[in-house]
Design a protein around this motif. Structure first.
Motif, short mmCIF file in Angstrom:
data_model
loop_
_atom_site.label_atom_id
_atom_site.label_comp_id
_atom_site.label_asym_id
_atom_site.label_seq_id
_atom_site.Cartn_x
_atom_site.Cartn_y
_atom_site.Cartn_z
N ARG A 206 3.47 24.47 74.57
CA ARG A 206 3.28 24.31 76.01
C ARG A 206 2.02 23.51 76.34
N SER A 207 1.27 23.13 75.33
CA SER A 207 0.08 22.31 75.55
C SER A 207 0.52 20.84 75.71
N PRO A 208 -0.34 20.00 76.25
CA PRO A 208 0.03 18.58 76.38
C PRO A 208 0.37 17.91 75.04
N ALA A 209 -0.35 18.27 73.99
CA ALA A 209 -0.06 17.69 72.69
C ALA A 209 1.30 18.16 72.17
N GLY A 210 1.62 19.43 72.38
CA GLY A 210 2.90 19.96 71.94
C GLY A 210 4.06 19.34 72.69
N LEU A 211 3.89 19.17 74.01
CA LEU A 211 4.94 18.54 74.79
C LEU A 211 5.13 17.07 74.39
N ALA A 212 4.03 16.39 74.11
CA ALA A 212 4.12 15.00 73.65
C ALA A 212 4.85 14.92 72.31
#
Length: 77
Positions: free
Chosen positions: A13-19
């Motif tokens: 759910r973090s920006p890096a994970g979503l990317a």
């Protein structure tokens, strides 16, 4: 101390994970659309590879099919 760990957001759910999820989706779409012949050419080998894996994971209790020890039979009597 355990509350600190539960308050942390999930990596997905973090920006890096979503990317990373978006990048994986784009790569998967690219592989399926541009390399369909290669993907379908590997499928028979994946089926052959699945056979030993299924044997290992589905027969984990092999040898214990109702064959109790002598102690089990004495307890039943």
């Amino acid at each position: 101390m355990d509350n600190d760990h539960r308050d942390m957001p999930s990596f997905w759910r973090s920006p890096a994970g979503l990317a990373l999820l978006v990048a994986l989706a784009v790569m998967g779409f690219y592989l399926l659309t541009e390399h369909t012949a290669h993907v379908f050419g590997v499928l028979p080998y994946l089926l052959l590879f699945a056979c030993p894996l299924m044997h290992l994971f589905m027969h984990h209790g092999h040898g214990r099919h109702g064959h109790g020890s002598d102690d089990d039979e004495q307890r039943r009597q």
